[in-house]
Design an enzyme around this catalytic site. Structure first.
Site, PDB file in Angstrom:
ATOM      1  CD  GLU A  91      63.615  16.199  15.791  1.00 18.84           C
ATOM      2  OE1 GLU A  91      64.376  15.302  16.207  1.00 18.84           O
ATOM      3  OE2 GLU A  91      64.012  17.223  15.190  1.00 18.84           O
ATOM      4  CG  ASP A 118      66.171   8.292   8.675  1.00 21.85           C
ATOM      5  OD1 ASP A 118      66.404   9.454   8.308  1.00 21.85           O
ATOM      6  OD2 ASP A 118      66.940   7.342   8.457  1.00 21.85           O
ATOM      7  CG  ASP A 141      74.853  16.137  15.283  1.00 24.89           C
ATOM      8  OD1 ASP A 141      75.980  16.674  15.312  1.00 24.89           O
ATOM      9  OD2 ASP A 141      74.482  15.290  16.112  1.00 24.89           O
ATOM     10  CE  LYS A 145      85.020  13.718  19.698  1.00 20.37           C
ATOM     11  NZ  LYS A 145      85.005  12.572  20.633  1.00 20.37           N
ATOM     12  CG  ASP A 177      75.667  26.848  15.209  1.00 18.27           C
ATOM     13  OD1 ASP A 177      75.869  25.722  14.691  1.00 18.27           O
ATOM     14  OD2 ASP A 177      75.248  26.989  16.377  1.00 18.27           O
ATOM     15  CE  LYS A 213      63.416  32.809  24.347  1.00 15.47           C
ATOM     16  NZ  LYS A 213      62.747  32.310  25.584  1.00 15.47           N
ATOM     17  CG  PHE A 214      71.660  27.913  20.393  1.00 22.33           C
ATOM     18  CD1 PHE A 214      72.415  27.473  21.466  1.00 22.33           C
ATOM     19  CD2 PHE A 214      72.154  27.708  19.109  1.00 22.33           C
ATOM     20  CE1 PHE A 214      73.637  26.848  21.274  1.00 22.33           C
ATOM     21  CE2 PHE A 214      73.366  27.089  18.904  1.00 22.33           C
ATOM     22  CZ  PHE A 214      74.113  26.657  19.992  1.00 22.33           C
TER      23      PHE A 214
END
Length: 234
Positions: A91, A118, A141, A145, A177, A213-214
């Protein structure tokens, strides 16, 4: 004309496309304290040399690499659920590193180490071939776009390199997701000849991956979550 003037111009080296953006985040006092007190024990410095996992964890156990653990909640829960496995989490965001260190302390976990760097370079420089029993990439991520899609982590070149570090029959577990990214993941992973899908398309969520939770909120709102579990061919 001198010999130097005869030489054609040299193009500057191309910069690698990063799949992440380093964001400044506020560190809570608990995270700062955890980083100072627990960092020396649980954070492995990035070095361009191979990790000796047995020396690091003082035992021989299946090793799992997690790429981008966020705030570390799922990482800590999985490590507690699978105490017979060892985990290295990558991370780049310092608040996430501090948060996971706090959880390591609270849950008294001994089977996690962190590399704040990285993951592409960690994989290339620190992880030996055929070493990993598994790789977790949860909710990377999605770079929504279209012009940013090239920044997505799951690309054919990266997957081909990653597979080299999986042990035969080792697994790669991805979750997202964002449906367009799920579709890209399925296409890329299915096209890698050294991998085979463990499901007919998307997989059921493995029991070891906790529901965040998300994620639970998204499911209540009707949002989808897609898991993909592939294995390296033996």
């Amino acid at each position: 004309m001198s010999q130097e003037q005869d030489q054609p111009p040299v193009d500057p080296p191309r910069r690698a496309i990063k799949s992440f953006v380093t964001r400044a985040g506020r560190m809570g006092t608990g995270q700062i304290k955890a980083l100072a007190e627990l960092g020396p024990r649980f954070v492995l410095p990035y070095k361009p040399e191979r990790i000796d996992a047995e020396a690091v964890f003082c035992r021989k156990a299946p090793l799992v690499l997690e790429i981008g653990f966020g705030m570390g909640g799922a990482t800590a829960e999985i490590a507690a659920t699978l105490p017979d496995h060892d985990f290295i989490g990558c991370e780049v965001h310092e608040p996430g590193v501090g948060a996971l260190l706090k959880l390591i302390d609270e849950k008294q976990l001994t089977n996690i180490r962190i590399v704040q760097h990285d993951a592409v370079e960690v994989l290339r420089d620190m992880i030996g071939p055929d070493l990993l029993a598994g790789v977790h990439i949860f909710f990377p991520d999605p770079w929504h776009k279209k012009r940013h899609n090239k920044r997505r982590l799951i690309q054919p070149e990266f997957v081909a390199k990653l597979v080299q570090h999986l042990a035969p029959d080792g697994y790669l577990h991805c979750a997202t997701d964002w449906q367009p990214y799920a579709e890209q993941m399925l296409e890329v992973l299915s096209a890698e000849p050294q991998l085979h899908n463990t499901a007919a398309g998307y997989a059921d969520k493995p029991a070891y991956r906790p529901l965040t939770k998300f994620e639970a909120r998204g499911l209540r709102l009707g949002h989808g979550v897609w898991d993909l579990v592939f294995r390296r061919r033996a």
